[in-house]
Scaffold this motif. Structure first.
Motif, PDB file in Angstrom:
ATOM      1  N   ASN A  64       8.823  -5.186  -0.203  1.00  0.00           N
ATOM      2  CA  ASN A  64       8.083  -4.158  -0.938  1.00  0.00           C
ATOM      3  C   ASN A  64       6.579  -4.278  -0.692  1.00  0.00           C
ATOM      4  N   ALA A  65       6.077  -5.509  -0.649  1.00  0.00           N
ATOM      5  CA  ALA A  65       4.649  -5.713  -0.398  1.00  0.00           C
ATOM      6  C   ALA A  65       4.278  -5.232   1.000  1.00  0.00           C
ATOM      7  N   LEU A  66       5.110  -5.544   1.990  1.00  0.00           N
ATOM      8  CA  LEU A  66       4.832  -5.102   3.354  1.00  0.00           C
ATOM      9  C   LEU A  66       4.938  -3.590   3.485  1.00  0.00           C
ATOM     10  N   ASP A  67       5.894  -2.993   2.784  1.00  0.00           N
ATOM     11  CA  ASP A  67       6.003  -1.531   2.791  1.00  0.00           C
ATOM     12  C   ASP A  67       4.767  -0.890   2.173  1.00  0.00           C
ATOM     13  N   GLY A  68       4.246  -1.503   1.107  1.00  0.00           N
ATOM     14  CA  GLY A  68       3.034  -0.991   0.471  1.00  0.00           C
ATOM     15  C   GLY A  68       1.837  -1.050   1.405  1.00  0.00           C
ATOM     16  N   VAL A  69       1.695  -2.152   2.127  1.00  0.00           N
ATOM     17  CA  VAL A  69       0.594  -2.287   3.091  1.00  0.00           C
ATOM     18  C   VAL A  69       0.746  -1.254   4.196  1.00  0.00           C
ATOM     19  N   SER A  70       1.965  -1.073   4.648  1.00  0.00           N
ATOM     20  CA  SER A  70       2.223  -0.085   5.697  1.00  0.00           C
ATOM     21  C   SER A  70       1.857   1.329   5.247  1.00  0.00           C
ATOM     22  N   SER A  71       2.192   1.665   4.018  1.00  0.00           N
ATOM     23  CA  SER A  71       1.872   3.008   3.517  1.00  0.00           C
ATOM     24  C   SER A  71       0.369   3.193   3.348  1.00  0.00           C
ATOM     25  N   VAL A  72      -0.344   2.143   2.925  1.00  0.00           N
ATOM     26  CA  VAL A  72      -1.806   2.230   2.802  1.00  0.00           C
ATOM     27  C   VAL A  72      -2.427   2.441   4.177  1.00  0.00           C
ATOM     28  N   GLN A  73      -1.916   1.739   5.185  1.00  0.00           N
ATOM     29  CA  GLN A  73      -2.445   1.900   6.538  1.00  0.00           C
ATOM     30  C   GLN A  73      -2.126   3.287   7.098  1.00  0.00           C
ATOM     31  N   ALA A  74      -0.930   3.793   6.819  1.00  0.00           N
ATOM     32  CA  ALA A  74      -0.561   5.137   7.283  1.00  0.00           C
ATOM     33  C   ALA A  74      -1.444   6.195   6.635  1.00  0.00           C
ATOM     34  N   LYS A  75      -1.744   6.020   5.354  1.00  0.00           N
ATOM     35  CA  LYS A  75      -2.622   6.950   4.645  1.00  0.00           C
ATOM     36  C   LYS A  75      -4.025   6.937   5.264  1.00  0.00           C
ATOM     37  N   ALA A  76      -4.524   5.734   5.551  1.00  0.00           N
ATOM     38  CA  ALA A  76      -5.849   5.615   6.153  1.00  0.00           C
ATOM     39  C   ALA A  76      -5.867   6.245   7.545  1.00  0.00           C
ATOM     40  N   ASP A  77      -4.812   6.023   8.317  1.00  0.00           N
ATOM     41  CA  ASP A  77      -4.732   6.632   9.647  1.00  0.00           C
ATOM     42  C   ASP A  77      -4.696   8.156   9.556  1.00  0.00           C
ATOM     43  N   GLY A  78      -3.933   8.666   8.589  1.00  0.00           N
ATOM     44  CA  GLY A  78      -3.860  10.117   8.392  1.00  0.00           C
ATOM     45  C   GLY A  78      -5.207  10.716   8.018  1.00  0.00           C
ATOM     46  N   LEU A  79      -5.927  10.055   7.118  1.00  0.00           N
ATOM     47  CA  LEU A  79      -7.251  10.539   6.731  1.00  0.00           C
ATOM     48  C   LEU A  79      -8.242  10.466   7.890  1.00  0.00           C
ATOM     49  N   THR A  80      -8.156   9.404   8.675  1.00  0.00           N
ATOM     50  CA  THR A  80      -9.048   9.270   9.833  1.00  0.00           C
ATOM     51  C   THR A  80      -8.790  10.379  10.838  1.00  0.00           C
ATOM     52  N   GLU A  81      -7.525  10.632  11.104  1.00  0.00           N
ATOM     53  CA  GLU A  81      -7.169  11.703  12.050  1.00  0.00           C
ATOM     54  C   GLU A  81      -7.601  13.067  11.520  1.00  0.00           C
ATOM     55  N   ALA A  82      -7.416  13.300  10.229  1.00  0.00           N
ATOM     56  CA  ALA A  82      -7.831  14.575   9.629  1.00  0.00           C
ATOM     57  C   ALA A  82      -9.355  14.720   9.700  1.00  0.00           C
ATOM     58  N   TYR A  83     -10.088  13.634   9.520  1.00  0.00           N
ATOM     59  CA  TYR A  83     -11.553  13.689   9.617  1.00  0.00           C
ATOM     60  C   TYR A  83     -11.985  14.001  11.046  1.00  0.00           C
ATOM     61  N   GLN A  84     -11.306  13.407  12.022  1.00  0.00           N
ATOM     62  CA  GLN A  84     -11.639  13.658  13.424  1.00  0.00           C
ATOM     63  C   GLN A  84     -11.361  15.102  13.820  1.00  0.00           C
ATOM     64  N   LYS A  85     -10.362  15.703  13.198  1.00  0.00           N
ATOM     65  CA  LYS A  85     -10.040  17.103  13.471  1.00  0.00           C
ATOM     66  C   LYS A  85     -10.929  18.061  12.684  1.00  0.00           C
TER      67      LYS A  85
END
Length: 127
Positions: A64-85
């Protein structure tokens, strides 16, 4: 404001890490008790019955802890990509998400290092 709610998710990760720490401490105490017990029969009876169930809870907690870290990283990647676009214009929100992902990853790395160290200490123990 959604960046702030993401930090609250990090607090849940901290809670999970604290639970994992508590489980490690309990196992360490159990190992000390087993090591100090002189009778081989007491060790054979007490060992397997007490270690099977916490191992499953620990594995679930770790997953569960690793899944939480993964989701936080995916959210950050999504926001970064949206900012670049150009879809997201709030750079503070993007930077906060990236920082949160970095802290979550660093905490995970530290927990891994502690678990590896504990494993190596256990493997060096004399039986």
């Amino acid at each position: 404001m959604s960046g702030i709610s993401g930090i609250g998710g990090g607090a849940g990760g901290v809670q999970q890490i604290m639970q994992m720490r508590q489980q490690i401490i309990q196992r360490n105490d159990l190992l000390k008790q087993l090591h100090s017990t002189q009778g081989a029969d007491a060790t054979a009876v007490a060992g397997p019955a007490q270690t099977q169930e916490p191992a499953q809870g620990f594995a679930d907690t770790l997953k569960n802890a690793l899944d939480g870290v993964s989701s936080v990283q995916a959210k950050a990647d999504g926001l970064t990509e949206a900012y670049q676009k150009g879809e997201v214009t709030d750079v503070a929100k993007v930077m906060l998400a990236r920082q949160e992902a970095g802290v979550a990853f660093e905490a995970t790395l530290q927990v891994r290092n502690k678990l590896l160290s504990a494993y190596q200490d256990i493997m060096r123990m004399g039986v």
